[in-house]
Design a protein around this motif. Structure first.
Motif, mmCIF file in Angstrom:
data_model
loop_
_atom_site.group_PDB
_atom_site.id
_atom_site.type_symbol
_atom_site.label_atom_id
_atom_site.label_comp_id
_atom_site.label_asym_id
_atom_site.label_seq_id
_atom_site.Cartn_x
_atom_site.Cartn_y
_atom_site.Cartn_z
ATOM 1 N N ALA A 1 0.850 -1.189 0.000
ATOM 2 C CA ALA A 1 0.000 0.000 0.000
ATOM 3 C C ALA A 1 0.892 1.247 0.000
ATOM 4 O O ALA A 1 2.110 1.152 -0.136
ATOM 5 C CB ALA A 1 -0.903 -0.011 1.237
ATOM 6 N N ALA A 2 0.255 2.389 0.168
ATOM 7 C CA ALA A 2 1.020 3.624 0.359
ATOM 8 C C ALA A 2 1.840 3.467 1.636
ATOM 9 O O ALA A 2 1.481 2.659 2.506
ATOM 10 C CB ALA A 2 0.068 4.800 0.479
ATOM 11 N N PRO A 3 2.951 4.202 1.800
ATOM 12 C CA PRO A 3 3.749 4.061 3.029
ATOM 13 C C PRO A 3 2.860 4.112 4.273
ATOM 14 O O PRO A 3 2.033 4.999 4.431
ATOM 15 C CB PRO A 3 4.698 5.249 2.964
ATOM 16 N N THR A 4 3.041 3.096 5.132
ATOM 17 C CA THR A 4 2.177 2.913 6.301
ATOM 18 C C THR A 4 3.019 2.549 7.509
ATOM 19 O O THR A 4 3.957 1.763 7.400
ATOM 20 C CB THR A 4 1.169 1.768 6.041
ATOM 21 N N PHE A 5 2.677 3.104 8.664
ATOM 22 C CA PHE A 5 3.368 2.741 9.895
ATOM 23 C C PHE A 5 2.849 1.413 10.430
ATOM 24 O O PHE A 5 1.640 1.158 10.438
ATOM 25 C CB PHE A 5 3.177 3.812 10.979
ATOM 26 N N VAL A 6 3.775 0.570 10.874
ATOM 27 C CA VAL A 6 3.467 -0.684 11.550
ATOM 28 C C VAL A 6 4.096 -0.593 12.935
ATOM 29 O O VAL A 6 5.270 -0.246 13.057
ATOM 30 C CB VAL A 6 4.040 -1.893 10.776
ATOM 31 N N THR A 7 3.324 -0.877 13.973
ATOM 32 C CA THR A 7 3.832 -0.819 15.342
ATOM 33 C C THR A 7 4.187 -2.219 15.814
ATOM 34 O O THR A 7 3.381 -3.140 15.711
ATOM 35 C CB THR A 7 2.801 -0.177 16.283
ATOM 36 N N LEU A 8 5.408 -2.358 16.327
ATOM 37 C CA LEU A 8 5.917 -3.628 16.841
ATOM 38 C C LEU A 8 6.292 -3.434 18.297
ATOM 39 O O LEU A 8 6.795 -2.378 18.680
ATOM 40 C CB LEU A 8 7.151 -4.064 16.048
ATOM 41 N N SER A 9 6.045 -4.450 19.118
ATOM 42 C CA SER A 9 6.405 -4.328 20.523
ATOM 43 C C SER A 9 7.433 -5.390 20.890
ATOM 44 O O SER A 9 7.373 -6.515 20.417
ATOM 45 C CB SER A 9 5.175 -4.430 21.410
ATOM 46 N N GLY A 10 8.357 -4.953 21.747
ATOM 47 C CA GLY A 10 9.385 -5.846 22.270
ATOM 48 C C GLY A 10 9.238 -5.928 23.769
ATOM 49 O O GLY A 10 8.256 -5.450 24.344
ATOM 50 N N GLU A 11 10.214 -6.520 24.407
ATOM 51 C CA GLU A 11 10.142 -6.686 25.853
ATOM 52 C C GLU A 11 10.309 -5.365 26.600
ATOM 53 O O GLU A 11 9.711 -5.157 27.632
ATOM 54 C CB GLU A 11 11.186 -7.692 26.305
ATOM 55 N N GLU A 12 11.128 -4.466 26.066
ATOM 56 C CA GLU A 12 11.419 -3.227 26.782
ATOM 57 C C GLU A 12 10.891 -1.977 26.102
ATOM 58 O O GLU A 12 10.920 -0.900 26.681
ATOM 59 C CB GLU A 12 12.926 -3.095 26.988
ATOM 60 N N ARG A 13 10.442 -2.096 24.847
ATOM 61 C CA ARG A 13 9.977 -0.909 24.133
ATOM 62 C C ARG A 13 9.106 -1.312 22.966
ATOM 63 O O ARG A 13 9.029 -2.465 22.589
ATOM 64 C CB ARG A 13 11.168 -0.085 23.635
ATOM 65 N N SER A 14 8.438 -0.320 22.403
ATOM 66 C CA SER A 14 7.706 -0.541 21.166
ATOM 67 C C SER A 14 8.204 0.481 20.146
ATOM 68 O O SER A 14 8.672 1.562 20.512
ATOM 69 C CB SER A 14 6.197 -0.430 21.374
ATOM 70 N N ILE A 15 8.108 0.111 18.875
ATOM 71 C CA ILE A 15 8.539 1.003 17.811
ATOM 72 C C ILE A 15 7.463 1.039 16.739
ATOM 73 O O ILE A 15 6.699 0.092 16.570
ATOM 74 C CB ILE A 15 9.882 0.564 17.190
ATOM 75 N N SER A 16 7.408 2.137 16.034
ATOM 76 C CA SER A 16 6.557 2.261 14.853
ATOM 77 C C SER A 16 7.487 2.488 13.674
ATOM 78 O O SER A 16 8.346 3.370 13.706
ATOM 79 C CB SER A 16 5.579 3.420 14.999
ATOM 80 N N VAL A 17 7.322 1.676 12.642
ATOM 81 C CA VAL A 17 8.208 1.700 11.488
ATOM 82 C C VAL A 17 7.395 2.018 10.248
ATOM 83 O O VAL A 17 6.338 1.426 10.026
ATOM 84 C CB VAL A 17 8.906 0.334 11.313
#
Length: 89
Positions: free
Chosen positions: A33-49
């Motif tokens: 799709a068009a550029p889209t943010f995906v949020t991922l979570s880890g043990e100590e933090r989460s990121i949106s890519v």
């Protein structure tokens, strides 16, 4: 079991709160799709890519029994030991 994801060369360890297939489906949908943010979570933090069609994603899963496979794998020998000074570049 440990799951890590590499996105454009940056590594991140995922938590086990979401099924891996769901994460993969979300990344695939964002890449088509068009550029889209995906949020991922880890043990100590989460990121949106921000995922684009050109984003490089590698997912690695290490779990029970894989330690033996890793022990049998050839060890990394580091940088090549070649006489590059003799080459004309």
């Amino acid at each position: 079991m440990s799951t890590s994801i590499e996105i454009d060369g940056r590594n991140f360890v995922l938590s086990d709160d979401r099924p891996l297939r769901q994460v993969m489906d979300e990344i695939e949908a964002a890449a088509s799709a068009a550029p889209t943010f995906v949020t991922l979570s880890g043990e100590e933090r989460s990121i949106s890519v921000l995922i684009r069609p050109t984003t490089r994603v590698v997912i690695s899963v290490d779990g029970p029994g894989r330690a033996q496979d890793a022990a049998r794998a050839e060890q990394d020998r580091g940088a090549w030991d070649l006489p590059f000074d003799d080459w004309e570049l």
